[in-house]
Design a protein around this motif. Sequence first.
Motif, short mmCIF file in Angstrom:
data_model
loop_
_atom_site.label_atom_id
_atom_site.label_comp_id
_atom_site.label_asym_id
_atom_site.label_seq_id
_atom_site.Cartn_x
_atom_site.Cartn_y
_atom_site.Cartn_z
N UNK A 1 0.83 -1.18 0.00
CA UNK A 1 0.00 0.00 0.00
C UNK A 1 0.88 1.25 0.00
N UNK A 2 0.38 2.29 -0.62
CA UNK A 2 1.06 3.58 -0.58
C UNK A 2 0.93 4.20 0.81
N UNK A 3 1.83 5.11 1.14
CA UNK A 3 1.72 5.93 2.34
C UNK A 3 2.24 7.33 1.99
N UNK A 4 2.09 8.26 2.90
CA UNK A 4 2.46 9.64 2.60
C UNK A 4 3.96 9.86 2.45
N UNK A 5 4.77 8.88 2.82
CA UNK A 5 6.21 8.96 2.56
C UNK A 5 6.53 8.78 1.07
N UNK A 6 5.54 8.39 0.29
CA UNK A 6 5.74 8.11 -1.14
C UNK A 6 5.42 9.29 -2.04
N UNK B 1 0.46 15.07 -5.80
CA UNK B 1 0.81 13.69 -5.48
C UNK B 1 0.31 13.32 -4.08
N UNK B 2 0.49 14.23 -3.13
CA UNK B 2 0.02 13.97 -1.77
C UNK B 2 -1.50 13.83 -1.73
N UNK B 3 -2.19 14.67 -2.46
CA UNK B 3 -3.66 14.61 -2.50
C UNK B 3 -4.14 13.28 -3.04
N UNK B 4 -3.51 12.78 -4.08
CA UNK B 4 -3.90 11.49 -4.66
C UNK B 4 -3.71 10.37 -3.65
#
Length: 104
Positions: free
Chosen positions: A15-20, A49-52
């Motif tokens: 899963x993605x996280x905000x560090x990505x 990118x953060x919003x997505x």
Amino acid sequence: MSKIITETPRLIIREFNLDDVQAVYDFNADERVNLYTGDAGVVKSLADAERIIRDIWLNEYLQFGYARWAVVLKETNCVIGFCGFKNDYRIDETDIGYRFAPEY
């Protein structure tokens, strides 16, 4: 730590996280990556990118149990793109897709 979906000898899919945020910006910044996706130009900044990640993918993990997943190259621990599913509310269907930085 993000939930790992699966692993291969070369890759981790998680899963993605905000560090990505930087990685999501980087692999979407190249126009070749989005040429035929229908959402070219959506990621124009780190804030996009953060919003997505925050507003779409993290919410979809909670709501549907799936979304786009980060593809991480084990050798470098870098996110090189995504794969996975997306609930397309416009047509009430699930889309399967992928997107990678051109060098991968």
